[in-house]
Design a protein around this motif. Structure first.
Motif, PDB file in Angstrom:
ATOM      1  N   SER A   1       1.005  -1.213   0.104  1.00  0.00           N
ATOM      2  CA  SER A   1       0.053  -0.130   0.020  1.00  0.00           C
ATOM      3  C   SER A   1       0.730   1.222   0.115  1.00  0.00           C
ATOM      4  O   SER A   1       1.885   1.294   0.752  1.00  0.00           O
ATOM      5  N   TYR A   2       0.472   2.529  -0.748  1.00  0.00           N
ATOM      6  CA  TYR A   2       1.150   3.378  -0.937  1.00  0.00           C
ATOM      7  C   TYR A   2       2.577   3.267  -1.541  1.00  0.00           C
ATOM      8  O   TYR A   2       3.243   4.414  -1.519  1.00  0.00           O
ATOM      9  N   ALA A   3       3.099   2.191  -1.852  1.00  0.00           N
ATOM     10  CA  ALA A   3       4.288   2.071  -2.556  1.00  0.00           C
ATOM     11  C   ALA A   3       4.431   2.669  -3.880  1.00  0.00           C
ATOM     12  O   ALA A   3       3.566   2.607  -4.514  1.00  0.00           O
ATOM     13  N   GLU A   4       5.743   3.194  -3.988  1.00  0.00           N
ATOM     14  CA  GLU A   4       6.129   3.383  -5.487  1.00  0.00           C
ATOM     15  C   GLU A   4       7.194   2.774  -6.181  1.00  0.00           C
ATOM     16  O   GLU A   4       8.197   2.716  -5.711  1.00  0.00           O
ATOM     17  N   LEU A   5       6.598   1.816  -7.035  1.00  0.00           N
ATOM     18  CA  LEU A   5       7.485   0.945  -7.700  1.00  0.00           C
ATOM     19  C   LEU A   5       7.650   1.396  -9.203  1.00  0.00           C
ATOM     20  O   LEU A   5       6.869   1.777  -9.844  1.00  0.00           O
ATOM     21  N   SER A   6       9.184   1.544  -9.552  1.00  0.00           N
ATOM     22  CA  SER A   6       9.185   1.962 -10.729  1.00  0.00           C
ATOM     23  C   SER A   6      10.333   1.339 -11.157  1.00  0.00           C
ATOM     24  O   SER A   6      11.584   0.958 -10.858  1.00  0.00           O
ATOM     25  N   HIS A   7      10.399   0.618 -12.735  1.00  0.00           N
ATOM     26  CA  HIS A   7      11.410  -0.048 -13.353  1.00  0.00           C
ATOM     27  C   HIS A   7      10.850  -0.023 -14.673  1.00  0.00           C
ATOM     28  O   HIS A   7      10.542  -0.941 -15.639  1.00  0.00           O
ATOM     29  N   THR A   8      11.008   1.091 -15.316  1.00  0.00           N
ATOM     30  CA  THR A   8      10.393   1.556 -16.628  1.00  0.00           C
ATOM     31  C   THR A   8      10.889   0.668 -17.763  1.00  0.00           C
ATOM     32  O   THR A   8      12.151   0.349 -17.942  1.00  0.00           O
ATOM     33  N   GLY A   9      10.142   0.028 -18.383  1.00  0.00           N
ATOM     34  CA  GLY A   9      10.539  -0.822 -19.788  1.00  0.00           C
ATOM     35  C   GLY A   9      10.773  -2.186 -19.301  1.00  0.00           C
ATOM     36  O   GLY A   9      11.144  -3.003 -20.229  1.00  0.00           O
TER      37      GLY A   9
END
Length: 497
Positions: free
Chosen positions: A257-265
């Motif tokens: 919850s409320y987490a920001e996950l980023s690994h574009t592409g």
């Protein structure tokens, strides 16, 4: 060790050790151990002195020896490899010139909270109690792979920032195949590089709330085949890089919850083949990168549609409950984004989830969407037949459509043939003409009212009669196909609905 060779600071530590007394060199409680390089000899203790105390220090009858030291500069390398330390080891708010080496050592407890270190080499270390690394700042790699910690591991507020050249080859924090007998407590953990928990076993919970894990373009958290006793909490976490949870076992809640996950592409979260009690993906911005839940088994999937990325992989995903309850139109884009293409399994899972909540209408919408998606994969004759089934009976989900079509055609035929009676084939034998039953004879392929064989329309009225016959056969065939599909869909094991 000859005490004559010890400095005044070292003598103070030496004499305190047998009684387990604390030695605190700090001048203020809020001083920063990062400034320890400038501390003078009055608060400098050689690592070899500490090693001598821990392995063979003086003891006093009736006292419990322990090394309790705060605010010191530790010069040299504290090497306890393969050693057995029967005393508590606490080096809080200290400044280490070299990384401690605890490889395969056996310790009672380890407390380095608030210290600044170039790294930590403690692979396969065995600790009977707790390990406290709270608030530590590591400027090198932290190696705890294969460690066995009978108590909890505390990493709250810890900061690990190795040299980027090292993180290209090695994890910044290595806990692979470690065994932790209690919780892994790490809220606020900050790591530049990979955190490796693959194959680890945590008897309690893993808490990474407010953690910041940064390894752009690579793995940020490798927790494949991780086994925990209760939950994994990553609320408000900020992760740059992908999270790997393939084959993980989380009987409680995996809370993102409320987490920001980023690994574009690429993949942002990979939890394929994982077994999870509850997976919470909510109150977060859209995931940047794909979501892989292939073959995962989840009891409760708490998934808000707005969290989903542009690509998901759901082949073989099994879940019992899907929450929060959303209209089918909000859930269907998840299946449209499946990178594995059209798979019936995802639609069947979503249909079952709606049926369990008693929302039959949403379940029908999902099934219709499944058939429309399947239709796009067919050659043109199959697509045409699919369109006919949808228009006429809604693929069996809207049987009243067939009645509407039948009544509409019946009304048209009754009016047309009521105004223009067809010519009787045998005037002396023909029954009285009835436009309604004549139209029914044309529309119904099996039932006969004796009208169609007794009268012969001419011109375009004959063409219209042919159209009614064709329409009747199409309606009958599509109704039969739709009813067959409905019966097949509604039957359970053994043919019971």
């Amino acid at each position: 060790m000859d005490t004559n060779d010890l400095s005044p600071a070292e003598l103070r530590v030496w004499h305190a050790f047998p009684k387990g007394a604390a030695v605190d060199f700090r001048t203020t409680e809020d001083e920063d151990a990062a400034d320890g390089a400038d501390w003078g000899p009055e608060r400098t203790v050689r690592a070899e002195v500490l090693r001598a105390l821990l392995l063979n220090g003086p003891l006093e009858d009736g006292e419990i020896a322990a090394l309790r030291l705060s605010g010191a500069r530790i010069s040299g390398a504290l090497d306890l490899s393969y050693g057995v330390v029967d005393h508590a080891l606490r080096l809080s708010d200290c400044h280490f010139e070299q990384a401690p080496v605890l490889y395969a050592a056996r310790l009672r407890t380890l407390k380095l909270d608030g210290s600044v270190l170039p790294g930590l080499a403690a692979a396969t270390v065995q600790v009977e109690g707790m390990v406290y690394l709270s608030g530590c700042r590591f400027h090198g790699l932290v190696r705890l792979g294969g460690a066995r910690i009978d108590g909890a591991l505390f990493l709250d507020g810890c900061r690990i920032t190795p040299d980027p050249e090292d993180t290209e080859k090695w994890p910044a924090l290595r806990l692979g195949h470690a065994t932790i007998g209690d919780n892994l407590w790490a809220p606020g953990l900050r790591v530049d590089g990979e955190v490796r928990l693959s194959g680890a076993s945590v008897a309690g919970a893993v808490t990474l709330d407010h953690a910041r894990l940064s390894h752009p373009g690579d793995v940020a958290l490798d927790a494949q085949t991780l086994t925990v006793g209760t939950d994994v909490h990553m609320r408000y976490a900020h992760v740059e890089g992908w999270i790997g949870l393939r084959g993980a076992r989380v009987p409680g809640r995996l809370d993102l919850s409320y987490a920001e996950l980023s690994h574009t592409g690429d993949m942002a979260l990979r939890a394929s083949s994982a077994v999870i009690g509850e997976l919470w993906l909510r109150k977060s911005p859209p995931m940047e990168g794909a979501l892989n839940l292939r073959r995962a088994q989840i009891d409760v999937l708490f998934l808000e549609p707005d969290v989903l990325p542009d690509e998901v992989l759901l082949n073989g995903l099994v879940y019992t409950t899907l929450t929060p309850h959303e209209p089918a139109q909000r859930r269907l884009p998840m299946l449209d984004r499946d990178g594995d293409g059209y798979l019936t399994h995802g639609y069947e899972q979503l249909t079952a989830a709606y049926l369990r909540t008693g929302d039959d209408e949403a379940a029908r919408v999902v099934q219709l969407a499944k058939l429309r998606r399947h239709r796009r994969t067919l050659p043109w004759p199959g697509r045409l037949w699919g369109h006919l089934q949808e228009v006429t009976v809604g693929y069996g989900f809207r049987p009243l459509l067939a009645c509407v079509w039948l009544l509409s055609l019946l009304a048209v035929g009754s009016v047309v043939y009521g105004l223009h009676h067809p010519r009787p084939l045998k005037a002396d034998e023909a029954p009285d003409f009835h436009p309604v039953f004549f139209t029914l004879d044309l529309l119904l392929p099996v039932i006969s009212f004796g009208q169609e064989g007794a009268f012969a329309p001419e011109g375009w009225y004959q063409t219209l009669s042919y159209a009614f016959v064709v329409a009747g056969w199409i309606l009958a065939t599509t109704v039969f196909a739709g009813v067959t599909r409905s019966i097949s869909r509604g039957a359970g094991p053994g043919g019971n609905p």
